[in-house]
Structures are given as C-alpha cells and as structure tokens.
Design an enzyme around this catalytic site. Structure first.
Site, PDB file in Angstrom:
ATOM      1  N   ARG A 148       0.835  -1.213   0.000  1.00 60.90           N
ATOM      2  CA  ARG A 148       0.000   0.000   0.000  1.00 60.90           C
ATOM      3  C   ARG A 148       0.860   1.249   0.000  1.00 60.90           C
ATOM      4  O   ARG A 148       0.526   2.239  -0.660  1.00 60.90           O
ATOM      5  CB  ARG A 148      -0.957  -0.012   1.191  1.00 60.90           C
ATOM      6  N   LYS A 251      -2.787   6.604   1.466  1.00 66.46           N
ATOM      7  CA  LYS A 251      -2.647   7.039   2.863  1.00 66.46           C
ATOM      8  C   LYS A 251      -1.692   8.237   2.950  1.00 66.46           C
ATOM      9  O   LYS A 251      -0.672   8.208   3.645  1.00 66.46           O
ATOM     10  CB  LYS A 251      -2.158   5.871   3.719  1.00 66.46           C
ATOM     11  N   GLU A 287     -16.378   6.639   4.292  1.00 69.20           N
ATOM     12  CA  GLU A 287     -15.703   6.071   5.457  1.00 69.20           C
ATOM     13  C   GLU A 287     -15.728   7.038   6.625  1.00 69.20           C
ATOM     14  O   GLU A 287     -16.105   8.203   6.480  1.00 69.20           O
ATOM     15  CB  GLU A 287     -14.273   5.657   5.128  1.00 69.20           C
TER      16      GLU A 287
END
Length: 405
Positions: A148, A251, A287
């Site tokens: 990721r 992220k 989210e």
C-alpha cells in the site's frame, strides 16, 4: 575506536566498545560487528543482556541492563509513548533507499523548505505487533502495508522502499523496542512507518530527497472505553473527505488534516467520530475519519466498494476474508445513507480501532440506535476471529502473521 553492528544487513553506526545505552534493548536473529579487531557481541533476545567477547581477553559479561518500564499496562490508552529506537534511511529522488540505521527515538532535523512541510508530500502506514504467551511477537500482514505504501508513493511521485526492505525494517525496529510490546491481552505495539519528501524544494515539484522512518509506541484502545464499547457517529453533511480523481484512496498525510475540523466539531457535541458521504451526490457512504464502515442487514454484511476515494484498509480486507470464511455473505457496493436507518448492525474497522461496533448514528437530526445483542452479534464474532489470529490464539490458516523471536 568505533565499531558497527549490522542487523541482517542494516547498520548501526557510532557504537562504542564500552557499554553503550544503544545496546540495552537491541536484539536480532543475526548480529555482526565490524571494525578493527572488534569485540563480538551476542545480544540476548530474552533478557536484554549483552555478552561480549573481547578480542584478546577471556569471555566476560558487560553491564546487564534490564530496565523495568514504569507503565500501567491496564491503563494504556491510544497515545504516544516515547520508546527506545526509530529506524531511518534516505534516498534521492530517482534512487533506491539505502540500508537504514537505528537511532535513538527523538526529534529529527529538517529544512524549512522540505517538500513534506511545504507541499504535503508524505505518506504513512500503521500496523501492530502483539506479544504471545511464550514471549514471541507477532506482526500482522506487514507485506500488505508495504504494498500500500508503494501504491501511495506512485500517486505522490515518491520513491518507496521495496517490500522486502519495508518488512525487514519493521522487524528490526520492533525487536529493538521489544520491551515496549505490552503483555498478552494488555494492548499492542503500534508501528508507524513514514515516507516523506525531506529534501529542500521552493517551487512546486517533487522533493530531491526522501526519508523513510519508522517509530513505535505501545497502545491500548483507540476509542475510550472497554474492548468493543459502542461508538457514536454523526453523518457529515457539509464537509467531504475525498473527491474522485483525488488522493482519498492512498494514505497521504493531507487526507487526515482535512477531517480535523468536522471531527473536532462532532466530538464537541459528544460524538465519537464522523461518517463521510461521497462528494458527488452526497448520499453514499464512504468512510469514517480513520476507518472503514460496514453495515449488517439480515446477516448480509455490506461495505462501500473501493473506487479511488476510499482507503483500501488492510483490516477491512481481512474482515471481509474472515467473514466469508465464517460463512457470511459479504457485498462490496454503493451504500445509500438511508440504509443506515434499516441496518441491524454497523461497525468500523481499521488498524488502530481493529473493529468497533457502532451504538448510534445521527443523520440530519435523526438518531438511529443499534441494539447490542447479548452475544455481541456479528461484529463480536468477527472481532474475536480476527484478534485471535492477530494475537496467535488460534492457528493462522490464512498465513497472515509473522513471528519474531
């Protein structure tokens, strides 16, 4: 004279031959010492003892350091505790990250014109280490975090460490701070890898240098309260977390600063956190500030599909796999906000929160409460199944954990 200790190919500079504070909690399966006529160091993984054999003397034991941590493990919250060591390495814009070093945890120097400070060119990851009954330590799916980070780095025009380098650095940092891993059942060691544009840049452009850094901290529950204490959310109707074509699916650090205003307002009103809607139609669930959302209706589990504005959470992915293995039907799809009013259960997942059941959600002034059944419902079953894997309480048939000794 100085020597170097190399842990699995990663060096620790400026190590004096005398008893050094740098040594007292270092440990690794592979230890070598370099230098002219260096002493041979053997570091105990159990008691943080240092056995050193000088080149021209008989075997002797250096000062044994076994500091007792002044921590009440039963009162451990989710906050930063300064530990012993952090891992640091650098590379140029188009280069490869070199072998890193363990340094004492503390402040770092950075030019005011660093890319991360001026243009937000930075990413972070989060994962945990757990201690088993026998004292060994388990990591949970660190390769997924490495992948990721590499995906996020590509989006942010940054070089990234290889998966192997990332995982080795995590292992090294955890073992160097192993005394800070809470006892079984008392919490976990939170691991925070950072990737930053640390080089100086004035005009808008990728930084000329990058830093990969890892630090750790022992933590308890993310939300206040006991394990699986229900949280209370409010649906945000004005601000949005991400937009199509943006960076919501990686992220990057800026994603989190942008939620602080809405989150602070919600907490001031007594809510635990904020649930965000999509920025196009303002009607589909995306989210929570730092975790993914799931709803349950008639034993069917649903979660918003990943389409570029939602972070592909590793705990989210794991819960989906665990739920399907347990026989539940799981859907990844668009979920209209109105479905919250009809849901039987709602829960959040993330590295920090693991899994948190939702006790209530407020939307446009209407509050929907979810009844927590005696057995905890599906959320409890999935939480127990996942944490049993993470903590080594059940056999890892998924191949997700990595044991360190």
């Amino acid at each position: 004279m100085e020597s170097k200790v190399v842990f699995s190919g990663i060096s620790l500079p400026s190590l004096q031959r005398s008893s050094s504070p740098l040594l007292h909690s270092l440990s690794s399966p592979s230890v070598k010492v370099r230098g002219n006529n260096p002493p041979s160091y053997s570091i105990s993984l159990r008691y943080c003892q240092i056995k050193c054999k000088a080149a021209n003397t008989n075997t002797k034991y250096c000062e044994e350091v076994s500091e007792v941590l002044d921590i009440n493990w039963d009162d451990l919250g989710f906050g930063l505790t300064a530990t012993d060591y952090m891992y640091v390495t650098k590379c140029s814009e188009h280069g490869m990250f070199k072998k890193g070093e363990l340094q004492r945890f503390g402040n770092i120097e950075m030019n005011p014109s660093a890319g991360v400070l001026n243009y937000g060119q930075g990413l972070f990851e989060g994962l945990k280490a757990y201690k088993k009954e026998d004292g060994s330590i388990l990591l949970f799916r660190p390769q997924e975090n490495a992948l990721r980070m590499r995906q996020g780095a590509e989006r942010m025009c940054m070089p990234a460490p290889t998966v192997e380098h990332f995982v080795d650095a995590i292992k090294l940092t955890v073992m160097a701070n192993k005394r800070w891993v809470p006892p079984k059942g008392k919490g976990s060691l939170y691991i925070r890898p950072l990737l930053m544009g640390s080089g100086s840049v004035l005009g808008l452009a990728p930084a000329p240098e990058y830093t990969f850094l890892i630090y750790v901290s022992p933590v308890g529950n993310y939300f206040k309260g006991l394990n699986l204490a229900p949280i209370h959310l409010i649906v945000e109707n004005e601000f949005h977390r991400a937009a199509p074509g943006g960076t919501g699916g990686v992220k990057t650090i800026g994603n989190y600063a942008s939620v602080l205003k809405a989150q602070s307002a919600a907490k001031a009103k007594g809510y635990s956190d904020v649930l965000y809607l999509d920025s196009v139609k303002n009607k589909y669930l995306e989210e929570v500030s730092s975790c993914n959302i799931f709803i349950v209706k008639n034993k069917v589990i649903s979660t918003p599909s990943i389409h570029g504005t939602i972070l592909p959470g590793i705990t989210r992915k794991s819960i989906i796999d665990v739920a399907r293995k347990e026989g539940y039907e799981v859907e990844e799809r668009q979920i209209c906000v109105d479905e919250l009013l009809e849901a039987d259960e709602v829960f959040c997942t993330g590295t920090a929160v693991v899994l948190s059941p939702v006790g209530s959600i407020t939307y446009l002034g209407q509050k929907k409460e979810y009844v927590n059944t005696k057995d905890g419902g599906i959320a409890q079953k999935l939480y127990s199944a996942l944490t049993s894997l993470q903590m080594g309480l059940t056999n890892d048939n998924m191949g997700w954990t990595m044991e360190l000794k």
